[in-house]
Design a protein around this motif. Structure first.
Motif, PDB file in Angstrom:
ATOM      1  N   ARG A 221       1.688   3.413  13.238  1.00  0.00           N
ATOM      2  CA  ARG A 221       2.397   2.290  13.851  1.00  0.00           C
ATOM      3  C   ARG A 221       3.551   1.819  12.955  1.00  0.00           C
ATOM      4  O   ARG A 221       4.669   1.568  13.435  1.00  0.00           O
ATOM      5  CB  ARG A 221       1.439   1.127  14.115  1.00  0.00           C
ATOM      6  CG  ARG A 221       2.078  -0.039  14.883  1.00  0.00           C
ATOM      7  CD  ARG A 221       1.045  -1.133  15.151  1.00  0.00           C
ATOM      8  NE  ARG A 221       0.001  -0.677  16.043  1.00  0.00           N
ATOM      9  CZ  ARG A 221       0.095  -0.673  17.367  1.00  0.00           C
ATOM     10  NH1 ARG A 221       1.207  -1.106  17.952  1.00  0.00           N
ATOM     11  NH2 ARG A 221      -0.906  -0.267  18.105  1.00  0.00           N
ATOM     12  N   LYS A 222       3.283   1.744  11.664  1.00  0.00           N
ATOM     13  CA  LYS A 222       4.306   1.298  10.709  1.00  0.00           C
ATOM     14  C   LYS A 222       5.503   2.255  10.704  1.00  0.00           C
ATOM     15  O   LYS A 222       6.660   1.825  10.713  1.00  0.00           O
ATOM     16  CB  LYS A 222       3.698   1.202   9.313  1.00  0.00           C
ATOM     17  CG  LYS A 222       4.669   0.743   8.239  1.00  0.00           C
ATOM     18  CD  LYS A 222       3.998   0.686   6.880  1.00  0.00           C
ATOM     19  CE  LYS A 222       4.995   0.304   5.792  1.00  0.00           C
ATOM     20  NZ  LYS A 222       4.340   0.294   4.444  1.00  0.00           N
ATOM     21  N   LYS A 223       5.225   3.551  10.703  1.00  0.00           N
ATOM     22  CA  LYS A 223       6.307   4.535  10.677  1.00  0.00           C
ATOM     23  C   LYS A 223       7.089   4.545  11.988  1.00  0.00           C
ATOM     24  O   LYS A 223       8.301   4.748  11.988  1.00  0.00           O
ATOM     25  CB  LYS A 223       5.745   5.916  10.365  1.00  0.00           C
ATOM     26  CG  LYS A 223       5.320   6.061   8.913  1.00  0.00           C
ATOM     27  CD  LYS A 223       4.711   7.423   8.622  1.00  0.00           C
ATOM     28  CE  LYS A 223       4.355   7.531   7.147  1.00  0.00           C
ATOM     29  NZ  LYS A 223       3.638   8.791   6.828  1.00  0.00           N
ATOM     30  N   LEU A 224       6.388   4.333  13.094  1.00  0.00           N
ATOM     31  CA  LEU A 224       7.077   4.249  14.379  1.00  0.00           C
ATOM     32  C   LEU A 224       8.010   3.038  14.413  1.00  0.00           C
ATOM     33  O   LEU A 224       9.126   3.115  14.937  1.00  0.00           O
ATOM     34  CB  LEU A 224       6.064   4.156  15.523  1.00  0.00           C
ATOM     35  CG  LEU A 224       5.402   5.465  15.965  1.00  0.00           C
ATOM     36  CD1 LEU A 224       4.280   5.172  16.956  1.00  0.00           C
ATOM     37  CD2 LEU A 224       6.423   6.407  16.599  1.00  0.00           C
ATOM     38  N   GLU A 225       7.529   1.932  13.860  1.00  0.00           N
ATOM     39  CA  GLU A 225       8.358   0.721  13.804  1.00  0.00           C
ATOM     40  C   GLU A 225       9.604   0.958  12.968  1.00  0.00           C
ATOM     41  O   GLU A 225      10.718   0.572  13.351  1.00  0.00           O
ATOM     42  CB  GLU A 225       7.550  -0.449  13.231  1.00  0.00           C
ATOM     43  CG  GLU A 225       6.497  -0.994  14.179  1.00  0.00           C
ATOM     44  CD  GLU A 225       5.588  -2.036  13.527  1.00  0.00           C
ATOM     45  OE1 GLU A 225       5.658  -2.163  12.275  1.00  0.00           O
ATOM     46  OE2 GLU A 225       4.815  -2.692  14.247  1.00  0.00           O
ATOM     47  N   GLU A 226       9.434   1.609  11.814  1.00  0.00           N
ATOM     48  CA  GLU A 226      10.569   1.903  10.941  1.00  0.00           C
ATOM     49  C   GLU A 226      11.552   2.830  11.639  1.00  0.00           C
ATOM     50  O   GLU A 226      12.770   2.642  11.563  1.00  0.00           O
ATOM     51  CB  GLU A 226      10.083   2.544   9.637  1.00  0.00           C
ATOM     52  CG  GLU A 226       9.315   1.589   8.739  1.00  0.00           C
ATOM     53  CD  GLU A 226       8.701   2.297   7.531  1.00  0.00           C
ATOM     54  OE1 GLU A 226       8.762   3.545   7.482  1.00  0.00           O
ATOM     55  OE2 GLU A 226       8.183   1.600   6.645  1.00  0.00           O
ATOM     56  N   SER A 227      11.011   3.841  12.333  1.00  0.00           N
ATOM     57  CA  SER A 227      11.857   4.795  13.037  1.00  0.00           C
ATOM     58  C   SER A 227      12.651   4.121  14.148  1.00  0.00           C
ATOM     59  O   SER A 227      13.850   4.380  14.334  1.00  0.00           O
ATOM     60  CB  SER A 227      10.990   5.918  13.624  1.00  0.00           C
ATOM     61  OG  SER A 227      11.764   6.830  14.357  1.00  0.00           O
TER      62      SER A 227
END
Length: 389
Positions: A221-227
């Motif tokens: 979820r964190k990486k998707l948000e950053e992306s």
């Protein structure tokens, strides 16, 4: 209606090169086959490394080329949604689970199976380019490989190594392999079974740095948000830059910039064609449905537009005293280097030389000017489409 095709802006071509160039491309040593004054479509080789594409900083005075700079403060830009949904996280988890299917080793291969194999192809006892791979998934019956390859594995079992005596088709795209008799040595690793249906702590612990499935999903979820935030930033900056460039009056562009961008775009397409064993004219004719003259005209237009953008960006930077500091340059250089895939084959100094400091500086300044326009701009809601009866 006039035929048009979106090719590749020079800025995009450079950005791709920055994040995907390998250490063995040798772009700084190759001979150029094209410039903005002539076509490079029929050259059959990449137009890399010419004097106009050496990556040095292009020096010019923006005021010499700007007739009227558009108002770049208060520019409206479209709000981009960056919320990550549970469904998006679930989709990423499914992709992860696909990497760990059941490995079936206790039965013979049949048509329709997907098998994981290592293989090496030899012609006259010598391995040929593109004929060797490890850990490849192959669907038996897909026709992905040359005739006889897939059928030769039917009835065999995982753990076996087989030699396949085959002949390449006479119309194969590689001149070296047209009609050639070869031997493929194939090791069958396993038959690919179904992927797990559920993410478990055990699976996560064995294959990731995380201890539990909850920790893994939180990281997804964190990486998707950053992306999404990175993509939103890029989209918004591109939108405001395009608006300001379109509304500005640029009377001409630096020829050195125009020529460099032309060469960079041609590099991209020539190299892409070469990766697939094709010539650029094949892509132009069969994929773009253009003549070489039409394609060359499109490339020149893209190069001119990119040079126009450079003029406007430099003009705004000059007006607002926006500069790229040494620390900003070093940070960006290391980021591009880390993301490029070149690490391990060349060092950061060689990467910088290969890409060109001028290209890097222009991209960093583009980002800085884009951020400035957005900071001084106005966010508006995305327009909703109204359906008509």
């Amino acid at each position: 209606m006039k035929k048009r095709v979106y090719l590749m802006t020079a800025i995009s071509a450079v950005a791709i090169a920055l994040t995907a160039c390998g250490g063995n491309s040798g772009s700084s040593k190759s001979e150029s086959t094209g410039s903005a004054s002539g076509s490079a479509v029929s050259s059959g080789s990449a137009a890399t490394g010419s004097a106009v594409d050496n990556g040095a900083v292009i020096e010019f005075n923006p005021s010499d080329y700007i007739e009227k700079l558009a108002n770049y403060k208060g520019v409206e830009y479209t709000k981009v949604d960056t919320v990550v949904t549970d469904a998006e996280v679930e989709e990423k988890v499914k992709e992860f689970l696909k990497n760990y299917p059941e490995k079936i080793t206790d039965r013979e291969i049949k048509k329709g199976d997907t098998v994981n194999i290592d293989y090496e192809g030899k012609k006259d006892g010598v391995a040929f380019d593109g004929g060797t791979a490890k850990g490849t998934d192959l669907n038996i019956g897909s026709g992905s490989f040359i005739p006889g390859f897939e059928d030769g594995l039917i009835g065999k079992k995982p753990g076996e190594t087989v030699d396949l005596n085959l002949t390449f088709p006479k119309d194969y795209h590689s001149e070296e392999l047209k009609g050639a008799k070869v031997v493929f040595t194939v090791k069958i690793n396993y038959i690919v079974g179904k992927a797990p249906k559920k993410l478990t702590d055990e699976l996560v612990k064995e294959n990731t740095e995380f201890a539990t499935s909850a920790d893994y999903e939180e990281d997804v979820r964190k990486k998707l948000e950053e992306s999404k935030k990175d993509a939103a930033k890029e989209s918004i900056q591109r939108e405001v830059i395009e608006k300001v460039v379109t509304e500005s009056a640029v009377k001409s562009v630096p020829k050195e910039a125009e020529d460099r961008y032309y060469t960079q775009i041609m590099n991209y397409w020539n190299n892409l064609a070469a990766q697939y064993g094709l010539k650029l004219e094949d892509i132009v004719k069969n994929q773009f449905k253009l003549t070489e003259e039409e394609f060359d005209k499109e490339v020149k237009a893209q190069a001119t537009n990119s040079a126009k953008q450079l003029v406007v960006v430099r003009a705004i930077a000059e007006a607002e005293k926006l500069e790229v500091s040494d620390d900003e340059y070093k940070t960006a250089l290391n980021t591009y280097y880390e993301n490029s895939g070149a690490k391990g084959s060349i060092d950061v100094a060689a990467y910088e030389s290969q890409v060109g400091k001028g290209n890097l500086m222009d991209l960093i300044l583009l980002d800085k000017v884009g951020a400035y326009i957005v900071k001084n701009g106005k966010e508006v809601a995305a327009k909703t489409e109204t359906k008509t009866k």
